[in-house]
Design a protein around this motif. Structure first.
Motif, PDB file in Angstrom:
ATOM      1  N   ILE A 137      48.382 125.298-109.689  1.00  0.00           N
ATOM      2  CA  ILE A 137      47.052 124.785-109.294  1.00  0.00           C
ATOM      3  C   ILE A 137      46.874 124.575-110.658  1.00  0.00           C
ATOM      4  O   ILE A 137      46.050 124.495-111.147  1.00  0.00           O
ATOM      5  N   LYS A 138      46.505 122.972-110.270  1.00  0.00           N
ATOM      6  CA  LYS A 138      45.287 122.120-111.033  1.00  0.00           C
ATOM      7  C   LYS A 138      43.893 122.209-111.241  1.00  0.00           C
ATOM      8  O   LYS A 138      44.070 121.469-110.309  1.00  0.00           O
ATOM      9  N   VAL A 139      43.180 123.298-111.540  1.00  0.00           N
ATOM     10  CA  VAL A 139      42.341 123.259-111.338  1.00  0.00           C
ATOM     11  C   VAL A 139      40.974 121.538-111.958  1.00  0.00           C
ATOM     12  O   VAL A 139      39.773 121.903-111.196  1.00  0.00           O
ATOM     13  N   ASN A 140      41.656 121.153-112.499  1.00  0.00           N
ATOM     14  CA  ASN A 140      41.192 120.165-113.288  1.00  0.00           C
ATOM     15  C   ASN A 140      40.450 119.131-111.824  1.00  0.00           C
ATOM     16  O   ASN A 140      39.741 118.411-111.694  1.00  0.00           O
ATOM     17  N   THR A 141      41.551 118.894-110.961  1.00  0.00           N
ATOM     18  CA  THR A 141      42.006 118.241-109.801  1.00  0.00           C
ATOM     19  C   THR A 141      42.037 118.388-108.454  1.00  0.00           C
ATOM     20  O   THR A 141      41.550 118.045-107.388  1.00  0.00           O
ATOM     21  N   ALA A 142      41.636 120.170-107.906  1.00  0.00           N
ATOM     22  CA  ALA A 142      42.268 120.662-107.035  1.00  0.00           C
ATOM     23  C   ALA A 142      41.308 120.715-106.630  1.00  0.00           C
ATOM     24  O   ALA A 142      39.878 120.259-106.841  1.00  0.00           O
ATOM     25  N   SER A 143      40.878 120.603-104.871  1.00  0.00           N
ATOM     26  CA  SER A 143      40.308 120.143-103.869  1.00  0.00           C
ATOM     27  C   SER A 143      39.910 122.039-103.237  1.00  0.00           C
ATOM     28  O   SER A 143      40.340 122.966-104.550  1.00  0.00           O
ATOM     29  N   GLN A 144      38.630 122.696-103.183  1.00  0.00           N
ATOM     30  CA  GLN A 144      38.963 123.507-102.622  1.00  0.00           C
ATOM     31  C   GLN A 144      39.244 124.979-101.520  1.00  0.00           C
ATOM     32  O   GLN A 144      39.353 125.379-102.151  1.00  0.00           O
ATOM     33  N   GLU A 145      39.832 123.746-101.507  1.00  0.00           N
ATOM     34  CA  GLU A 145      40.864 124.730-100.535  1.00  0.00           C
ATOM     35  C   GLU A 145      41.798 124.949-101.011  1.00  0.00           C
ATOM     36  O   GLU A 145      42.821 126.398-101.037  1.00  0.00           O
ATOM     37  N   GLU A 146      42.210 124.395-102.398  1.00  0.00           N
ATOM     38  CA  GLU A 146      43.362 124.456-103.431  1.00  0.00           C
ATOM     39  C   GLU A 146      42.963 125.773-104.039  1.00  0.00           C
ATOM     40  O   GLU A 146      43.727 127.019-104.328  1.00  0.00           O
ATOM     41  N   ILE A 147      41.761 125.800-104.332  1.00  0.00           N
ATOM     42  CA  ILE A 147      41.589 126.745-105.450  1.00  0.00           C
ATOM     43  C   ILE A 147      41.319 128.258-104.820  1.00  0.00           C
ATOM     44  O   ILE A 147      41.849 128.838-105.306  1.00  0.00           O
ATOM     45  N   GLU A 148      40.741 127.630-103.380  1.00  0.00           N
ATOM     46  CA  GLU A 148      40.779 129.501-103.228  1.00  0.00           C
ATOM     47  C   GLU A 148      41.902 130.331-103.275  1.00  0.00           C
ATOM     48  O   GLU A 148      41.575 131.179-102.768  1.00  0.00           O
ATOM     49  N   GLN A 149      43.238 129.497-103.035  1.00  0.00           N
ATOM     50  CA  GLN A 149      44.915 130.157-102.628  1.00  0.00           C
ATOM     51  C   GLN A 149      44.838 131.179-104.268  1.00  0.00           C
ATOM     52  O   GLN A 149      45.425 131.662-104.224  1.00  0.00           O
ATOM     53  N   LEU A 150      43.707 130.981-105.154  1.00  0.00           N
ATOM     54  CA  LEU A 150      44.092 131.711-106.060  1.00  0.00           C
ATOM     55  C   LEU A 150      43.924 132.570-106.001  1.00  0.00           C
ATOM     56  O   LEU A 150      42.815 133.251-105.077  1.00  0.00           O
ATOM     57  N   PRO A 151      44.378 134.108-106.650  1.00  0.00           N
ATOM     58  CA  PRO A 151      43.964 134.836-106.774  1.00  0.00           C
ATOM     59  C   PRO A 151      43.210 135.572-107.626  1.00  0.00           C
ATOM     60  O   PRO A 151      42.077 134.620-108.292  1.00  0.00           O
ATOM     61  N   GLY A 152      42.123 136.533-106.146  1.00  0.00           N
ATOM     62  CA  GLY A 152      40.414 137.051-106.823  1.00  0.00           C
ATOM     63  C   GLY A 152      39.745 135.581-106.405  1.00  0.00           C
ATOM     64  O   GLY A 152      38.410 135.954-106.462  1.00  0.00           O
ATOM     65  N   ILE A 153      39.423 134.424-105.774  1.00  0.00           N
ATOM     66  CA  ILE A 153      38.957 133.040-105.694  1.00  0.00           C
ATOM     67  C   ILE A 153      38.174 133.215-104.635  1.00  0.00           C
ATOM     68  O   ILE A 153      39.625 132.920-103.775  1.00  0.00           O
ATOM     69  N   GLY A 154      37.695 132.750-103.648  1.00  0.00           N
ATOM     70  CA  GLY A 154      36.996 133.109-102.008  1.00  0.00           C
ATOM     71  C   GLY A 154      35.923 132.173-102.228  1.00  0.00           C
ATOM     72  O   GLY A 154      36.370 131.446-103.490  1.00  0.00           O
ATOM     73  N   PRO A 155      35.454 131.312-101.676  1.00  0.00           N
ATOM     74  CA  PRO A 155      35.224 130.092-100.920  1.00  0.00           C
ATOM     75  C   PRO A 155      33.546 129.456-102.425  1.00  0.00           C
ATOM     76  O   PRO A 155      33.895 128.848-102.702  1.00  0.00           O
ATOM     77  N   ALA A 156      33.132 131.377-102.877  1.00  0.00           N
ATOM     78  CA  ALA A 156      32.127 130.763-103.762  1.00  0.00           C
ATOM     79  C   ALA A 156      32.808 130.531-104.594  1.00  0.00           C
ATOM     80  O   ALA A 156      31.532 129.558-105.459  1.00  0.00           O
ATOM     81  N   LYS A 157      33.339 131.328-105.371  1.00  0.00           N
ATOM     82  CA  LYS A 157      33.900 131.200-106.915  1.00  0.00           C
ATOM     83  C   LYS A 157      34.894 129.453-106.487  1.00  0.00           C
ATOM     84  O   LYS A 157      34.625 128.975-107.579  1.00  0.00           O
ATOM     85  N   ALA A 158      35.387 128.816-105.729  1.00  0.00           N
ATOM     86  CA  ALA A 158      35.650 127.603-105.524  1.00  0.00           C
ATOM     87  C   ALA A 158      34.731 127.062-105.354  1.00  0.00           C
ATOM     88  O   ALA A 158      35.621 125.631-106.775  1.00  0.00           O
ATOM     89  N   GLU A 159      33.639 127.198-104.820  1.00  0.00           N
ATOM     90  CA  GLU A 159      32.722 125.834-104.713  1.00  0.00           C
ATOM     91  C   GLU A 159      32.407 126.231-105.952  1.00  0.00           C
ATOM     92  O   GLU A 159      30.931 125.332-106.965  1.00  0.00           O
ATOM     93  N   ILE A 162      34.211 123.885-109.033  1.00  0.00           N
ATOM     94  CA  ILE A 162      33.843 122.500-108.886  1.00  0.00           C
ATOM     95  C   ILE A 162      32.888 122.070-109.176  1.00  0.00           C
ATOM     96  O   ILE A 162      32.977 121.294-109.794  1.00  0.00           O
ATOM     97  N   GLN A 163      31.890 122.653-108.593  1.00  0.00           N
ATOM     98  CA  GLN A 163      30.546 122.130-109.095  1.00  0.00           C
ATOM     99  C   GLN A 163      30.598 122.231-110.761  1.00  0.00           C
ATOM    100  O   GLN A 163      29.881 121.515-111.573  1.00  0.00           O
ATOM    101  N   HIS A 164      31.428 123.563-111.190  1.00  0.00           N
ATOM    102  CA  HIS A 164      30.355 123.183-113.359  1.00  0.00           C
ATOM    103  C   HIS A 164      31.620 121.916-113.953  1.00  0.00           C
ATOM    104  O   HIS A 164      31.221 121.781-114.595  1.00  0.00           O
ATOM    105  N   ARG A 165      33.009 121.874-112.871  1.00  0.00           N
ATOM    106  CA  ARG A 165      33.365 120.970-113.513  1.00  0.00           C
ATOM    107  C   ARG A 165      32.908 119.684-113.145  1.00  0.00           C
ATOM    108  O   ARG A 165      33.149 118.207-114.133  1.00  0.00           O
ATOM    109  N   GLU A 166      32.496 119.171-112.490  1.00  0.00           N
ATOM    110  CA  GLU A 166      31.910 118.055-111.726  1.00  0.00           C
ATOM    111  C   GLU A 166      30.574 118.025-112.979  1.00  0.00           C
ATOM    112  O   GLU A 166      30.308 116.375-113.152  1.00  0.00           O
ATOM    113  N   GLU A 167      29.519 118.827-113.432  1.00  0.00           N
ATOM    114  CA  GLU A 167      28.450 119.023-114.015  1.00  0.00           C
ATOM    115  C   GLU A 167      28.911 118.595-115.917  1.00  0.00           C
ATOM    116  O   GLU A 167      27.871 118.397-116.382  1.00  0.00           O
ATOM    117  N   HIS A 168      29.818 119.536-116.051  1.00  0.00           N
ATOM    118  CA  HIS A 168      29.876 119.827-117.587  1.00  0.00           C
ATOM    119  C   HIS A 168      31.709 119.051-117.705  1.00  0.00           C
ATOM    120  O   HIS A 168      31.667 118.974-119.152  1.00  0.00           O
TER     121      HIS A 168
END
Length: 198
Positions: A137-159, A162-168
């Motif tokens: 998964i390319k975390v720089n362009t992936a959607s929240q649903e795709e990031i949630e597929q990563l091991p240990g990542i739920g909706p809160a961490k996926a969000e 994305i928030q960190h990516r957009e702000e920083h």
């Protein structure tokens, strides 16, 4: 006696002429020496000219590959601050069968980004190019649903990602994910084999 006076007056007149000549040439020499100094100051100490020369950084571009249901697919150079929508407009816009709902038009572009515009009825990657052929998964362009597929990542961490990516800005290395709230070394170790940066 008269000849002596004539010689003396001639000598005095000659001395006066020489003195006047020396004074005149000295003044003109000083003036000529002052002119280059003024020119030097105007050419080297002018802050406006220096700022004009130094305030022109080399312009950089992001090279983006756009494919799919687009009028003119191809590779384009765009501003590093551009959004996916800017790239689509540069490429001539969507075709009639493009599924615009699967594209995040507000997403910032990055160098070497692939944007895939799917056709209606065809499952595509939102924002384009989020998953590599190796399944990462390319975390720089992936959607929240795709990031949630990563091991240990739920909706809160996926969000949070994305928030960190957009702000920083985009992540430049896997270690940059440690700057995301809620992601520690253990979480990063669990998912680092499943992510792709950039």
């Amino acid at each position: 006696m008269i000849n002596l006076l004539k010689k003396a007056s001639f000598f005095i007149a000659a001395v006066i002429i020489v003195i006047i000549f020396l004074i005149f040439t000295r003044d003109t020499t000083e003036k000529q020496e002052e002119i280059p100094d003024l020119q030097a100051v105007s050419s080297s100490d002018n802050p406006f000219e220096q700022s004009a020369e130094t305030s022109q950084p080399a312009e950089k571009f992001a090279v983006v590959d756009i494919k799919g249901a687009i009028a003119s697919p191809g590779v384009y150079e765009v501003s590093p601050d551009a959004r996916v929508n800017d790239v689509i407009l540069t490429a001539g816009g969507f075709t009639a069968d493009a599924d615009e709902n699967q594209i995040n038009l507000a997403q910032k572009v990055q160098d070497e980004m692939i944007i895939i515009v799917p056709e209606i009825g065809v499952e595509g990657a939102a924002g384009g190019g989020t998953a590599e052929s190796n399944g990462k998964i390319k975390v720089n362009t992936a959607s929240q649903e795709e990031i949630e597929q990563l091991p240990g990542i739920g909706p809160a961490k996926a969000e949070a990602i994305i928030q960190h990516r957009e702000e920083h800005g985009l992540f430049n290395s896997i270690e940059d994910l440690l700057n995301v709230s809620g992601i520690g070394q253990k979480t990063l170790e669990n998912m680092q084999d499943a992510i792709q940066i950039p």
